[in-house]
Design a protein around this motif. Structure first.
Motif, PDB file in Angstrom:
ATOM      1  N   PHE A 197     -16.776  -4.511 -32.563  1.00  0.00           N
ATOM      2  CA  PHE A 197     -16.827  -4.837 -31.136  1.00  0.00           C
ATOM      3  C   PHE A 197     -15.995  -3.794 -30.403  1.00  0.00           C
ATOM      4  O   PHE A 197     -14.935  -3.374 -30.892  1.00  0.00           O
ATOM      5  N   SER A 198     -16.486  -3.381 -29.220  1.00  0.00           N
ATOM      6  CA  SER A 198     -15.900  -2.223 -28.540  1.00  0.00           C
ATOM      7  C   SER A 198     -14.392  -2.380 -28.324  1.00  0.00           C
ATOM      8  O   SER A 198     -13.633  -1.431 -28.516  1.00  0.00           O
ATOM      9  N   HIS A 199     -13.958  -3.574 -27.922  1.00  0.00           N
ATOM     10  CA  HIS A 199     -12.535  -3.753 -27.612  1.00  0.00           C
ATOM     11  C   HIS A 199     -11.667  -3.576 -28.854  1.00  0.00           C
ATOM     12  O   HIS A 199     -10.483  -3.249 -28.746  1.00  0.00           O
ATOM     13  N   ASP A 216     -21.506  -4.191 -26.299  1.00  0.00           N
ATOM     14  CA  ASP A 216     -20.136  -4.233 -26.836  1.00  0.00           C
ATOM     15  C   ASP A 216     -20.118  -4.716 -28.287  1.00  0.00           C
ATOM     16  O   ASP A 216     -19.078  -4.635 -28.953  1.00  0.00           O
ATOM     17  N   CYS A 217     -21.245  -5.256 -28.733  1.00  0.00           N
ATOM     18  CA  CYS A 217     -21.329  -5.854 -30.081  1.00  0.00           C
ATOM     19  C   CYS A 217     -22.118  -4.925 -30.995  1.00  0.00           C
ATOM     20  O   CYS A 217     -23.126  -4.348 -30.592  1.00  0.00           O
ATOM     21  N   ALA A 218     -21.662  -4.821 -32.238  1.00  0.00           N
ATOM     22  CA  ALA A 218     -22.381  -4.014 -33.223  1.00  0.00           C
ATOM     23  C   ALA A 218     -23.786  -4.576 -33.413  1.00  0.00           C
ATOM     24  O   ALA A 218     -23.999  -5.781 -33.307  1.00  0.00           O
ATOM     25  N   PRO A 219     -24.760  -3.698 -33.705  1.00  0.00           N
ATOM     26  CA  PRO A 219     -26.114  -4.189 -33.959  1.00  0.00           C
ATOM     27  C   PRO A 219     -26.196  -4.906 -35.299  1.00  0.00           C
ATOM     28  O   PRO A 219     -25.292  -4.805 -36.128  1.00  0.00           O
ATOM     29  N   ASP A 271     -13.030   0.390 -19.801  1.00  0.00           N
ATOM     30  CA  ASP A 271     -12.568   0.980 -21.073  1.00  0.00           C
ATOM     31  C   ASP A 271     -13.509   0.606 -22.212  1.00  0.00           C
ATOM     32  O   ASP A 271     -13.834   1.429 -23.081  1.00  0.00           O
ATOM     33  N   LEU A 272     -13.949  -0.661 -22.210  1.00  0.00           N
ATOM     34  CA  LEU A 272     -14.877  -1.113 -23.259  1.00  0.00           C
ATOM     35  C   LEU A 272     -16.187  -0.329 -23.165  1.00  0.00           C
ATOM     36  O   LEU A 272     -16.722   0.138 -24.180  1.00  0.00           O
ATOM     37  N   ALA A 273     -16.693  -0.176 -21.950  1.00  0.00           N
ATOM     38  CA  ALA A 273     -17.959   0.548 -21.759  1.00  0.00           C
ATOM     39  C   ALA A 273     -17.802   2.007 -22.187  1.00  0.00           C
ATOM     40  O   ALA A 273     -18.749   2.601 -22.729  1.00  0.00           O
TER      41      ALA A 273
END
Lengths: 350, 147
Positions: free
Chosen positions: A276-278, A201-204, A158-160
């Protein structure tokens, strides 16, 4: 309550490293462009408010230097929030609602590239219980991600999927920093960064600035044929005691969405500030969004995340879609602090 | 003829000349750590919060009833830092974790030195590894380690 609307918004280039350009030089082009587009001059502006983080520059009152980007003679009325500029917009709205101002300039800026951003953000935490342990911003988010995975509310796939959708959406956003067409399988094959989070998963880390003109009812109608009316806006925060929170939920985002009136009408698009994606998964659930509502058509914070600007940019993106006639009603969310501690939700309408 | 203005000079050394008290509640907690004892605070709903909160996270009421808790506990969530940063307290890969100490209801944030990620799981039991030189800081607990 007096009406208020966004009549202009400009986002500058979103870059990993803005080189020798200082904060004023990031701000000046976007402020100049939003004033040119709206026809507003410094003499028309009753109140100016900005959002930024002094810790990025490493000096108290560093934000004052940002004012070098404006014409401050004759003297202007000005304020600043050490938060995302979405909260600077809120302060400008207070000025409009109370009748203190009709035309406001709001801008956010963040040169996030100097220093080690993960560690700089540690300084937002409790100075006695947390900071001495140096929990960095990625590790804090990873604690939340693990709690969400353990709860069964989301899987690593789901995160991906959140990341893959962000990258594809960002292809249509000329300002996005990260874009592409990675498959979920490719993303899942990447190694852990701070497990369970992968780098994507982390913002740049992003350098950038954005500016907005917000105006009271009559001024907005005079300045703009199709203003983006702010029909609801609310912000809420949760305890700083990390362990006392259910990290898999965001009651503050849910309450802000209720108070802003998200459910009062059809939603054409939503921009969620999820670094963050989650966190996008958590926020979708709390805002009670229908599955078919498009989320983060801009690519969101995973595509570009200038500190103290990226939440403001979510509001700006929705406003832009309304100003251009691409949408009639949209929802924007901004967050500040670690693990979605503070949340702001705005409802914009044509 | 103009007179020379009197120029006053004074040497100046930049420094923070104040000390800051951690207050009656946090101070007692930190002093306890120096003696290798951990305290929580009883919240309005009866839950024990570690480390002690000065104000109730739900009602904002002032809290002051300290409760001793164990230096053993259970991991409620964790993450694995594959590449520690310069600021991190352990030079090798480790976990940040929320640890619910025995006798407490609200977990505290700390490090777990588990050697390898495969040794970590939610629900695992851990024990505090105390610093050799406790000074009244959260880092008097050097980290936690698997039991």
């Amino acid at each position: 309550m007096r009406e208020a609307a966004i009549v202009g918004y400009v986002q500058g280039p979103q870059r990993r490293y803005a080189g020798a350009a200082n904060e004023s030089e990031l701000i000046m082009p976007v402020v100049g462009e939003v004033m040119r587009q709206t026809g507003v001059t410094m003499q028309d502006i009753d109140f100016t408010c900005s959002g930024s983080c002094d810790y990025l520059q490493g000096a108290a009152f560093a934000f004052v230097e940002g004012l070098s980007a404006l014409a401050t003679v004759p003297p202007i009325k000005e304020s600043h929030v050490e938060m995302d500029a979405a909260w600077a917009l809120y302060e400008a709205l207070l000025k409009i609602w109370t009748g203190d101002a009709d035309v406001c300039l709001v801008y956010g800026f963040g040169k996030s590239s100097p220093g080690e951003l993960r560690s700089v953000l540690t300084l937002q935490l409790d100075p006695y219980y947390h900071v001495p342990l140096w929990p960095d911003s990625v590790s804090m988010a990873a604690l939340q991600a693990r709690a969400l995975l353990d709860s069964g509310a989301a899987s690593e796939r789901d995160l991906a999927e959140v990341v893959a959708r962000s990258r594809v959406n960002a292809l249509a956003n000329p300002n996005a920093q990260l874009k592409g067409r990675p498959t979920v399988e490719q993303l899942l094959a990447e190694p852990a960064f701070v497990s369970p989070l992968r780098r994507h998963d982390c913002a740049p880390i992003t350098d950038g600035a954005s500016a907005m003109i917000v105006a009271s009812g009559d001024a907005a109608r005079r300045l703009c044929a199709r203003p983006a009316w702010i029909r609801g806006i609310d912000h809420r925060m949760e305890t700083g005691i990390l362990g006392a929170r259910d990290l898999t939920r965001s009651p503050s985002a849910r309450l802000a969405a209720e108070r802003a009136g998200v459910a009062r009408g059809r939603v054409d698009l939503v921009e969620l500030h999820a670094p963050f994606s989650h966190q996008e998964i958590i926020l979708r659930r709390e805002l009670g969004l229908a599955n078919e509502v498009p989320v983060n058509l801009s690519g969101g914070a995973l595509a570009a995340n200038a500190m103290m600007v990226a939440g403001f940019d979510r509001i700006g993106y929705v406003a832009g879609c309304i100003l251009e006639g691409k949408a009639d009603r949209g929802v924007a969310h901004a967050t500040s602090g670690h693990c979605l501690q503070q949340n702001l939700v705005a409802v914009l309408e044509a | 003829m103009a007179t020379q203005p009197e120029i006053l000079t004074k040497s100046f050394e930049l420094g923070y000349t104040y000390t800051r008290s951690t207050g009656p509640l946090i101070g007692r907690f930190l002093t306890g750590l120096r003696e290798r004892r951990i305290h929580g605070v009883r919240a309005s709903d009866g839950r024990v919060i570690v480390p002690p909160a000065e104000y109730d996270p739900q009602t904002a009421a002032a809290l002051d009833e300290l409760v001793p808790v164990a230096d053993t506990g259970t991991v409620t969530t964790w993450c694995w830092v594959c590449e520690p940063l310069a600021h991190h307290l352990l030079p090798h890969p480790f976990a940040f974790a929320l640890v619910r100490l025995d006798g407490a209801d609200v977990p505290l944030l700390h490090l777990v030195d588990a050697g390898d990620e495969t040794a970590m799981r939610t629900g695992m039991r851990v024990r505090a590894r105390w610093s050799d030189d406790p000074r009244g800081s959260i880092t008097d607990i050097a980290c936690f380690e698997p039991v």
